[in-house]
Write a protein that holds these residues in place. Structure first.
Motif, PDB file in Angstrom:
ATOM      1  N   SER A  43       0.817  -1.225   0.000  1.00 62.49           N
ATOM      2  CA  SER A  43       0.000   0.000   0.000  1.00 62.49           C
ATOM      3  C   SER A  43       0.843   1.264   0.000  1.00 62.49           C
ATOM      4  N   VAL A  57      -5.556  -5.786  -2.623  1.00 63.83           N
ATOM      5  CA  VAL A  57      -5.286  -5.781  -1.181  1.00 63.83           C
ATOM      6  C   VAL A  57      -4.580  -4.489  -0.770  1.00 63.83           C
ATOM      7  N   PHE A  60      -7.261  -1.891  -0.328  1.00 66.49           N
ATOM      8  CA  PHE A  60      -8.010  -2.144   0.910  1.00 66.49           C
ATOM      9  C   PHE A  60      -7.249  -1.572   2.103  1.00 66.49           C
ATOM     10  N   THR A  63      -6.812   2.378   2.099  1.00 62.86           N
ATOM     11  CA  THR A  63      -8.049   3.076   2.470  1.00 62.86           C
ATOM     12  C   THR A  63      -8.157   3.243   3.986  1.00 62.86           C
ATOM     13  N   ARG A  75      -7.167  -3.154   8.932  1.00 61.49           N
ATOM     14  CA  ARG A  75      -8.160  -4.208   8.701  1.00 61.49           C
ATOM     15  C   ARG A  75      -9.583  -3.677   8.555  1.00 61.49           C
ATOM     16  N   LEU A  77     -11.444  -2.008   6.310  1.00 58.56           N
ATOM     17  CA  LEU A  77     -12.251  -2.288   5.125  1.00 58.56           C
ATOM     18  C   LEU A  77     -12.567  -3.781   5.019  1.00 58.56           C
ATOM     19  N   THR A  78     -11.680  -4.618   5.503  1.00 62.75           N
ATOM     20  CA  THR A  78     -11.942  -6.055   5.501  1.00 62.75           C
ATOM     21  C   THR A  78     -13.116  -6.393   6.399  1.00 62.75           C
ATOM     22  N   SER A  81     -16.354  -5.031   4.693  1.00 61.94           N
ATOM     23  CA  SER A  81     -16.705  -5.736   3.457  1.00 61.94           C
ATOM     24  C   SER A  81     -17.132  -7.176   3.739  1.00 61.94           C
ATOM     25  N   THR A 120      -6.363  -9.191   6.785  1.00 63.83           N
ATOM     26  CA  THR A 120      -6.340  -8.490   5.497  1.00 63.83           C
ATOM     27  C   THR A 120      -5.194  -8.983   4.630  1.00 63.83           C
ATOM     28  N   PRO A 125     -10.368  -9.088  -0.151  1.00 63.43           N
ATOM     29  CA  PRO A 125     -11.118  -8.545  -1.288  1.00 63.43           C
ATOM     30  C   PRO A 125     -11.656  -9.639  -2.204  1.00 63.43           C
ATOM     31  N   SER A 162      -8.033  -9.057  -7.125  1.00 66.30           N
ATOM     32  CA  SER A 162      -7.795  -9.437  -5.735  1.00 66.30           C
ATOM     33  C   SER A 162      -6.815 -10.594  -5.627  1.00 66.30           C
TER      34      SER A 162
END
Length: 567
Positions: A43, A57, A60, A63, A75, A77-78, A81, A120, A125, A162
């Motif tokens: 990231s 990933v 994710f 973000t 973690r 967004l994981t 989602s 994550t 994703p 993903s």
């Protein structure tokens, strides 16, 4: 009917509220798995692709991490989602008159979802976009409209971005429903998905297809081992629920599809399981790789239980199964004697303290770790920096560290080298850390050539014992700066060696001629070097590897493996 539907929705919503909160708490109090730290580095370098995986990933993690920097944000967004995914899956199965209570019991019994409800990795994703695929695919089967075709394309592209396992979703869905080829809108789905995925394809092309080479060739074992298959099968039993998996598998074995959608679910679950089972013939398969198959698994089990009498012992067993899984989750948050005896669980503890011990010694200097992408990733994350670097030697595999520009920025700098074994001929610091004893040493004027590519003019050799083979080596500089292999006025001497191996053992090594040190390369430039390779006197199959070495480093895999057959 409406009252029952509302009541069922409330049951699932209450469950998802508890599920989501539990995963938020878990995320906050559980230290990072090493893969999560590695993907956090992804990231920091957003791109259309990476050595091991596609880029979703990284998005994710970026973000959540853009909000604040701790395990929960990474973690975040994981958790959201995965929780939303269960609501979508409930919308799918309730059309089959599935009882909400049993849907909740089935979901909460499956171990793999407790793990990846917060962890994550690329599986997170993949779980979300595969859920979207099934949700829109069910509607696409009912209504052949351009809108559903577009939504299906978006979900498929998201799944492919993903993890490459998403290809299985495409293949087994088409196998289950070949009539899709007759739909005009299907070709819209195919074309739009391909267009959306093209940036990643171009990234692979521009980088020499590193992911393809790694996943299909470099990670394969030299020979089959029975434990590959045995451990995989045991892993699948645990992933489906430690106490109830046998019953769930029995339910699916008896399941008979009633429509094309349930037929698709069956093909995807069984196909995924068989695909990875077949892969155990050549590689050690991680149990969680089948995650994409456990989505249809849960749907099939839930549907198979509807309107059928259940054994009286099943519900109590499910509660005991859930208790075991909750204890497992607690063991990841709270340090205890049991957790510290399990290697994979033990790795979740002590990382911030370990990082701080090394940081106090290294200060703001870059820290290099050999043959391990986990330690530099942990170090970078918990120091909230990019100071950790992995030196991938010929004994290890290649990683994303071989692509990032991190090595380039370290040249001629003073770095701190940390290993789990004492370094020879260098003054060592003994580091008593929360993760055991490590050894550190200062290296001045770092000189490494981890990315230099050495290619022989042959990929396979068939010859006779004791013969000398004349090779022409192509040496390429992929760096953005010139490379000079001269050892004049250099503290760390560079050599090129050829290693002849059989299985995992090095039988002999041979030094390149001295004119190697006369080579100078501009960025992107290649030059050729003659090399006379002496072959062993014994018949057999061997492997040849070239490595550009600057002590104290062992030297990377500078060349592809070359197979030699001495007859």
């Amino acid at each position: 009917m409406t009252e029952r539907k509302t009541s069922s929705d409330k049951t699932v919503l209450y469950f998802l509220l508890v599920w989501g909160l539990a995963n938020l708490v878990q995320s906050y109090f559980t230290e990072l798995h090493p893969d999560e730290a590695y993907y956090w580095l992804y990231s920091r370098f957003l791109d259309w692709g990476y050595f091991d995986h596609p880029p979703m990933v990284a998005l994710f993690i970026r973000t959540g991490d853009s909000l604040f920097h701790n395990e929960l944000s990474l973690r975040l967004l994981t958790v959201f989602s995965s929780t939303f995914s269960w609501w979508l899956l409930w919308q799918i199965v309730k059309k089959y008159q599935v009882e909400a209570r049993w849907f909740v019991l089935v979901v909460s019994s499956v171990s793999i979802f407790h793990i990846f409800g917060f962890t994550t990795t690329p599986d997170a994703p993949l779980f979300f976009f595969s859920t979207l695929f099934y949700f829109f695919y069910q509607q696409y089967l009912e209504k052949d409209k351009p809108l559903f075709a577009i939504l299906l394309s978006l979900s498929l592209a998201g799944a492919l971005y993903s993890k490459y396992h998403a290809v299985l979703l495409v293949v087994f869905t088409l196998m289950a429903n070949p009539k899709l080829f007759r739909r005009k809108s299907f070709w819209l789905v195919a074309a739009l998905t391909l267009i959306l995925f093209l940036p990643h394809v171009f990234w692979q092309i521009s980088h020499g297809f590193p992911s393809v080479k790694y996943h299909l060739f470099e990670r394969s074992a030299t020979h089959y081992r029975f434990e590959f298959t045995g451990l995989f099968l045991i892993g699948q039993l645990f992933m489906a629920g430690p106490l109830v998996s046998w019953f769930w598998y029995k339910q699916i074995a008896r399941f008979r599809s009633t429509d094309i959608f349930t037929r698709t679910l069956l093909f995807n679950f069984v196909g995924t399981l068989l695909f990875f089972l077949a892969n155990t013939l050549k590689v050690a398969v991680q149990p969680h790789w089948t995650l994409i198959g456990f989505l249809p698994f849960v749907l099939l089990v839930s549907i198979s239980l509807q309107n059928k009498p259940k054994p009286k012992w099943l519900q109590p067993l499910l509660y005991i199964n859930l208790l075991l899984l909750l204890l497992m989750r607690l063991g990841l948050m709270v340090k205890n004697p049991v957790s510290m005896k399990i290697g994979v669980v033990k790795s979740y503890f002590g990382n911030p303290e370990w990082t701080e011990t090394i940081r106090k010694k290294a200060g703001n200097a870059p820290v290099i770790f050999p043959d391990n992408f986990q330690n530099p990733s942990w170090y970078s994350y918990y120091s909230n920096s990019l100071r950790g670097f992995a030196y991938d030697s010929r004994f290890y595999r290649r990683t994303q560290f071989d692509i990032w520009p991190l090595e380039d920025s370290l040249q001629q700098k003073r770095v701190y080298y940390v290993t789990d074994q004492p370094l020879q001929q260098i003054k060592n610091d003994t580091l008593n850390t929360a993760k055991g004893v490590f050894y550190g040493a200062w290296i001045d004027q770092l000189r490494t050539y981890q990315k230099i590519l050495v290619e022989a003019n042959v990929k396979e050799i068939q010859t006779f014992p004791g013969k000398t083979i004349h090779l022409n080596l192509k040496i390429t500089n992929p760096y953005t700066k010139p490379v000079n292999f001269s050892n004049a006025s250099q503290q760390h001497k560079v050599v090129l060696r050829a290693y002849l191996m059989q299985e995992d053992s090095v039988l002999s090594n041979q030094l390149a001629p001295s004119n190697f040190n006369q080579i100078q390369l501009k960025p992107g430039e290649s030059k050729f070097l003659p090399f006379d390779l002496k072959l062993p006197l014994q018949k057999g199959n061997y492997t040849l590897l070239f490595s550009v070495i600057t002590p104290p480093f062992a030297g990377p895999r500078s060349s592809p493996f070359i197979q030699i057959h001495v007859q």
